[in-house]
Design a protein around this motif. Structure first.
Motif, mmCIF file in Angstrom:
data_model
loop_
_atom_site.group_PDB
_atom_site.id
_atom_site.type_symbol
_atom_site.label_atom_id
_atom_site.label_comp_id
_atom_site.label_asym_id
_atom_site.label_seq_id
_atom_site.Cartn_x
_atom_site.Cartn_y
_atom_site.Cartn_z
ATOM 1 N N HIS A 173 0.787 -1.226 0.000
ATOM 2 C CA HIS A 173 0.000 0.000 0.000
ATOM 3 C C HIS A 173 0.821 1.279 0.000
ATOM 4 N N ARG A 174 0.623 2.103 -1.012
ATOM 5 C CA ARG A 174 1.290 3.403 -1.012
ATOM 6 C C ARG A 174 0.265 4.475 -0.694
ATOM 7 N N ALA A 175 0.799 5.614 -0.275
ATOM 8 C CA ALA A 175 -0.119 6.716 0.028
ATOM 9 C C ALA A 175 -0.810 7.170 -1.240
ATOM 10 N N ALA A 194 -2.242 6.546 17.596
ATOM 11 C CA ALA A 194 -2.155 5.105 17.393
ATOM 12 C C ALA A 194 -3.458 4.406 17.756
ATOM 13 N N GLN A 230 -6.460 4.529 15.128
ATOM 14 C CA GLN A 230 -6.407 3.928 13.791
ATOM 15 C C GLN A 230 -7.687 3.161 13.536
ATOM 16 N N PRO A 231 -8.438 3.526 12.479
ATOM 17 C CA PRO A 231 -9.707 2.830 12.253
ATOM 18 C C PRO A 231 -9.471 1.387 11.816
ATOM 19 N N LEU A 232 -10.354 0.516 12.217
ATOM 20 C CA LEU A 232 -10.259 -0.893 11.826
ATOM 21 C C LEU A 232 -10.710 -1.093 10.396
ATOM 22 N N LYS A 235 4.050 4.424 13.470
ATOM 23 C CA LYS A 235 3.531 4.796 12.161
ATOM 24 C C LYS A 235 4.594 4.521 11.111
ATOM 25 N N THR A 260 3.860 4.812 4.242
ATOM 26 C CA THR A 260 2.422 4.714 3.993
ATOM 27 C C THR A 260 1.595 5.526 4.973
ATOM 28 N N THR A 301 0.593 4.351 7.670
ATOM 29 C CA THR A 301 -0.295 3.396 8.327
ATOM 30 C C THR A 301 0.384 2.865 9.583
ATOM 31 N N ASP A 302 -0.419 2.550 10.586
ATOM 32 C CA ASP A 302 0.133 1.973 11.818
ATOM 33 C C ASP A 302 0.676 0.582 11.561
ATOM 34 N N ASN A 312 -0.747 -2.535 9.774
ATOM 35 C CA ASN A 312 -2.105 -2.859 10.201
ATOM 36 C C ASN A 312 -3.080 -2.134 9.280
ATOM 37 N N THR A 313 -3.093 -2.582 8.008
ATOM 38 C CA THR A 313 -3.930 -1.912 7.015
ATOM 39 C C THR A 313 -5.400 -2.174 7.321
#
Lengths: 504, 287
Positions: A8-10, A22, A25-27, B7, B11, B13-14, B27-28
């Motif tokens: 995954h890239r931004a 932290a 972070q949504p599930l 982080k 990305t 992402t955490d 942890n996508t």
């Protein structure tokens, strides 16, 4: 190559939200809707051509007729489930020849591997049904709702009559295409004109309607709604295609050594990328190719067309985004390291490239496997027999002692006739002297041999007796062989078995 | 518990907070539609439990039961077979054997009926068994191997006292009832062996021949050729129902055993009896 496997890239075109803490972070992630912009260019033209070709093949093939004679389906390509026959033009396969289908799938797999190792994800970007139908659905969407900006405005705007008419019309056309798609699938399993008439007049069976609805529904769902989510989350192929790609594969690549640093067209000391986001706006999966190789990229190359047209307007050389090998990318990067932006850097980077190596162990291996499977398939097809005979020896009892003391074995002979020939065949036993053959249900020819008639395109079964007179020396097991002779006396098929007698 | 949630710099992402030999996993977040698909499967599962029979004594709202489905399917197949069975019921075995279509149906159906009803004694392939279970694949018939004779035997049975037309025969117990002395039995045995050229004592066989003509020939024939009318088996061939050795023959004369076959009329559909007749006839011994 770590760049290939980078996950995954931004998403560069999305507003960078404030990084959550932290624990926040949504599930689950809400889907970002993609609004691909219309694009013109060479890649797009090729993609249109492939789309038309694929769709034409899919929709037209079931309607091709092929005369096979009376009482036989006259559809060129037909999977006849009820009669367990697969018709493909002049070929007619029985269920036990399903390995031809397996072979075709293996062939397809190796072709996919070979193409991927040479040119990246050509399959994903150009010919995959998901891509083809999504492209078609997007074309409809663009036609009714307008291009990217108009569609975004429509979605963000009020839910007025204009909104509902355009949306409703889009979904209606989508559903019609989906119905045609699901209907065409049914035609590969039923006589196309008949089943079309039955579906339209409400006379088709429940089974036909079920599959019609199933395939139509999923076409609508996958091409209309799911789209890039199928490629990113459902399809296994993007997950392991990295194993087929290497640094010599031609993949859609942003030449960062030429484009960076990004800046306004007239700014000083910046690269060729003007940060116009044209490549991002046309992307059907909504990614930024400038982030490097990524799982979501289906390799369709529309960003190449978009970037080239911008470069042409600016009077700069095309190919800032191109089908390029990662090896060349690395070579250009190394050659231009530290150089200031400008035509010299571009020339230097392009000079550092070499012709892609198409012939390498990996491609040779794939080509070899491809040829081997193709040859095996061809051989199997050429050696395919249209007349088989099987001999099943009775096992209960192993042998019968008759009143006069002779020993008899019984066999069940099956003639598998894959043709529509009906001429009877003479049965001949090859066995030691004294072994007598008799077939109660068969006529005999002038030479006294049993004549077995055969069902056209079917299996005929006969019970055959072989008797050895009393007094003849008989081992416990004697090899025998049954041969079927055609009218010309040539052996049409043969099968060996044994004759069993009492333990001496 | 994850300890080092950080982080990822590329990305944003955490990570999961775990580290495996230097590798960290992102942890996508899962797409939301995936979650909804999961909920949809739960709803589907509950609906399934309600609609289909899922618990004992619960037929579900649909009332669909696999057993009833198979029964209905069997009834459907039966109905499809009915016209054919009706023709088989009316036709004589000879007419069935002469009609290829009827014959193919009868042989296929006869195979199944034979396995269900006859194989217990006569064997899966009609091979019979030593000790009173006649083989049906050979050419030796006690009561006749024509289509009519086979049909009669199946219909009325043998010594089962279930039908007035049953096959009936009785061999006297020559030894047990004292009809013959042991010496005479020995002589007759010797004579019976001589019918297949196996006698070792010509004098005894000669004496036995006289006793045989007196006591046995009426059923077994003068030369041991058998008599199908009385069910007297052939004695001058290679097929022996109760064994061919001297001891076995002598024992049988002393105290004979006789098999029983039930009458199938009334137990089986006449069509099935006809199918069995044609099937047995086609096994290899039909006359």
């Amino acid at each position: 190559m770590s760049t290939i496997e980078a996950p995954h890239r931004a998403k560069a075109d999305r507003p960078a939200a404030a990084p959550p803490a932290a624990a926040d972070q949504p599930l689950y992630a809400t889907r970002q809707k993609v609004y691909p912009k219309r694009v013109f260019g060479l890649v797009r033209s090729v993609k249109w051509a492939v789309l038309v070709l694929c769709l034409a093949l899919y929709y037209i093939v079931p309607w091709i007729r092929w005369d096979r004679g009376e009482g036989v389906p006259n559809q060129a390509v037909l999977v006849d489930m009820w009669n367990a026959r697969l018709f493909f033009f002049w070929i007619e396969l029985w269920p036990q020849e399903i390995y031809f289908l397996a072979g075709a799938l293996i062939l397809g797999a190796f072709a996919l591997f070979a193409v991927s190792s040479l040119f990246g994800r050509l399959w994903c970007g150009f010919t995959c049904p998901q891509t083809v139908w999504t492209d078609l659905f997007m074309f409809v969407e663009r036609w009714i709702q307008g291009d990217r900006n108009a569609r975004m405005k429509l979605d963000q705007g009020p839910r007025n009559a204009n909104y509902w008419v355009r949306k409703g019309l889009t979904h209606l056309v989508w559903l019609l295409i989906a119905a045609a798609t699901g209907g065409a699938w049914i035609m590969y399993f039923n006589d196309a004109p008949t089943v079309t008439r039955e579906i339209l007049t409400g006379q088709a069976t429940l089974k036909v309607y079920f599959f019609f609805a199933l395939f139509s529904g999923f076409t609508y769902l996958l091409a209309g709604w799911a789209r890039e989510q199928v490629c990113t989350y459902m399809c296994p192929w993007p997950r392991f295609q990295a194993a087929m790609l290497d640094e010599n594969s031609l993949v859609v690549t942003y030449r960062d050594w030429r484009g960076e640093p990004r800046g306004k067209a007239k700014a000083e000391g910046v690269g060729d990328c003007v940060d116009c986001f044209a490549c991002v706006h046309v992307c059907p999966t909504g990614i930024d190719i400038r982030d490097g190789q990524q799982l979501e990229c289906i390799g369709c190359g529309l960003c190449i067309d978009a970037c080239d047209s911008v470069m042409a307007k600016l009077g700069r050389p095309k190919g800032l985004i191109a089908f390029e090998t990662l090896k060349n990318l690395a070579a250009s990067q190394a050659a231009t390291a530290g150089m200031p932006a400008g035509p010299e850097r571009h020339a230097c980077g392009m000079k550092a490239r070499s012709v892609p190596r198409f012939i390498r162990p990996r491609t040779l291996l794939y080509a070899g496997a491809l040829s081997a499977v193709a040859l095996a398939m061809l051989g199997a097809f050429l050696l395919r027999s249209t007349l088989d005979v099987t001999v099943l020896r009775d096992r209960a009892p192993l042998f019968v002692r008759l009143s006069d003391g002779s020993i008899r074995n019984a066999y069940t002979i099956k003639i598998v006739n894959k043709t529509r020939e009906e001429a009877p065949l003479a049965l001949v036993l090859q066995a030691p002297q004294g072994f007598a053959l008799s077939v109660p249900d068969a006529a005999t020819d002038p030479a006294g041999r049993p004549l077995l008639s055969r069902r056209p395109d079917g299996i005929s079964q006969y019970r055959v007796f072989v008797t050895v007179p009393p007094g003849q020396r008989l081992p416990e097991s004697t090899p025998v062989s049954f041969r079927l002779l055609d009218a010309g006396g040539r052996a049409a098929a043969s099968q060996s078995s044994v004759f069993l007698g009492p333990r001496s | 518990m994850p300890t080092k949630i950080e982080k990822d710099s590329i990305t944003g992402t955490d990570t999961t907070g775990h580290e495996w030999d230097g590798l960290k996993e992102l942890n996508t977040p899962l797409p939301k539609w995936w979650l909804w698909t999961f909920y949809a499967t739960i709803v589907w599962g509950i609906a399934f439990v309600i609609i289909y029979p899922s618990f004992p004594y619960w037929r579900g709202t649909s009332g669909w039961i696999a057993r009833e489905a198979i029964v209905a399917e069997m009834a459907e197949v039966r109905a499809q077979q009915e016209p054919m069975l009706a023709r088989l019921r009316e036709a004589t075995p000879a007419a069935i054997a002469a009609d290829p279509e009827l014959r193919a149906f009868a042989v296929a159906g006869g195979r199944v009926a034979f396995a269900n009803n006859c194989a217990g004694c006569h064997g899966a392939g009609g091979q019979g068994a030593q000790g009173g279970y006649p083989a049906l694949v050979d050419d030796d018939w006690i009561w006749g191997g024509s289509l009519e004779a086979i049909q009669h035997t199946i219909r009325h049975g043998i010594r089962s006292n279930e039908s007035d037309e049953q096959r009936q025969s009785m061999m006297p117990r020559f030894g047990a009832d004292g009809l013959l002395t042991p010496a005479q039995i020995n002589d007759v045995t010797e004579h019976v062996l001589s019918l297949t050229n196996r006698a070792t004592d010509a004098a005894a066989a000669g004496r036995g021949a006289e006793i045989f003509a007196e006591q046995c020939a009426s059923c077994h024939g003068e030369r041991g050729e058998g008599n199908r009318e009385f069910g007297g088996p052939r004695l001058n061939d290679q097929v022996w129902l109760y064994g061919s050795s001297r001891d076995q023959i002598a024992a049988f004369i002393r105290n004979p055993r006789m098999g029983v076959m039930p009458s199938w009329q009334g137990r089986l559909d006449p069509a099935v009896i006809n199918m069995l007749t044609v099937y047995v006839h086609a096994l290899g011994g039909g006359e």
